[in-house]
Design an enzyme around this catalytic site. Sequence first.
Site, short mmCIF file in Angstrom:
data_model
loop_
_atom_site.label_atom_id
_atom_site.label_comp_id
_atom_site.label_asym_id
_atom_site.label_seq_id
_atom_site.Cartn_x
_atom_site.Cartn_y
_atom_site.Cartn_z
N ASP A 16 60.48 15.94 -13.54
CA ASP A 16 59.83 16.77 -14.57
C ASP A 16 58.47 16.21 -15.02
O ASP A 16 58.23 16.04 -16.23
CB ASP A 16 60.75 16.90 -15.81
CG ASP A 16 62.16 17.33 -15.46
OD1 ASP A 16 62.32 18.13 -14.53
OD2 ASP A 16 63.10 16.85 -16.13
N GLU A 223 62.80 28.13 -16.17
CA GLU A 223 62.57 26.91 -16.96
C GLU A 223 61.25 26.29 -16.54
O GLU A 223 60.53 26.81 -15.69
CB GLU A 223 63.72 25.92 -16.77
CG GLU A 223 63.85 25.40 -15.34
CD GLU A 223 65.06 24.50 -15.13
OE1 GLU A 223 65.85 24.29 -16.06
OE2 GLU A 223 65.22 24.00 -13.99
O1 FUB Z 1 65.54 17.29 -16.11
C1 FUB Z 1 66.50 18.12 -16.73
C2 FUB Z 1 66.15 19.55 -16.51
O2 FUB Z 1 66.11 19.82 -15.13
C3 FUB Z 1 64.80 19.95 -17.00
O3 FUB Z 1 64.74 20.12 -18.38
C4 FUB Z 1 64.59 21.18 -16.23
O4 FUB Z 1 63.28 21.67 -16.23
C5 FUB Z 1 65.05 20.74 -14.86
O5 FUB Z 1 64.05 20.06 -14.15
#
Ligand code: FUB
Length: 321
Positions: A16, A223
């Site tokens: 991320d 996301e």
């Molecule tokens: O790293 C945990 C979660 O996985 C993140 O918040 C999302 O964007 C995905 O990458």
Amino acid sequence: MFKEKTPLVSHIFTADPSAHVFNDRIYIYPSHDIAHNGEDNDDGDEYQMEDYHILSMDGDSDTITDHGEALHMKDVPWVSKQMWAPDAAYVDGKYYLFFPARDKDGIFRIGVAVSDKPEGPFTPDADCIPGSFSIDPCSFKDDDEQVYVYFGGLWGGQLEKYRTGSFDPNGTEPAKDEPAVCPKVALMSKDMHTFAETPRDVVILDENGNPLLAGDEDRRYFEGPWTFKRGDKYYFTYSTGTTHYAVYAVGDNPYGPFTYKGRILEPVLGWTTHHSVLEYRGKWYLFYHDCELSNGINHRRNVKYVELKFNEDGTIQTITP
Ligand code: FUB
């Protein structure tokens, strides 16, 4: 810049990556994945992160610096577990780290921590941002110095549980022919510790000006938001989650609406597709992650970058990893 398309560090698992240029140096704000043998599930229980390490690099060498632990959840009073994808902003001599985590009731909230240095250590506020929810905060500072925070993630990130305006533990995604769940954006207050407004929907439109539908999984938001400005256009980028693309949409102001334009990155090894975009010394770069170091274990990821190229009309050339 060296090390393109290779894991930036291998002594810890990182994911991320939110990348920024501060003082002509690239600072990367990643999640710090923890290796364990638990199973994956749709709630993201496999992502058990407890702290943040900030990485930095410059354009003149292949040395990546891990600045060590910048913030640990034991020092954040409101957090119970899962310090997920963070981001940072620089305002008036201070660096602000925005981070999501589950509160004591298991609900994802967004917190703020402050430092005098881009690499931390960061001192967290005692409580989360009032009115914050879900995951994946990313900050965008506009030319007028106003800072906006975008956020939201489906499934483990709980975004679909807020469709009624408040948290519904049984909340689900819309039907496939209904408009998709929107990510959120809020202007930050001047002191950077609270939202200056109730978070608004970030609406993403198709080529006909209609909101993307929930069933349009190749294009709808899942996301990992990121926002940047190039010329007079605002680019809103994000992950489509279930179809594993990093995609982008373009608008005329930080609130949108944004019109879907295309893919930035085809699927990488691993489930998630979280990324950021930055301009450094006249070139553009995509920071992203995959699971190369762990041979595909979803919660053991590694951060990478690659040059990002634009066409004359402002569209982005799709990268195949
Ligand atoms: O790293 C945990 C979660 O996985 C993140 O918040 C999302 O964007 C995905 O990458």
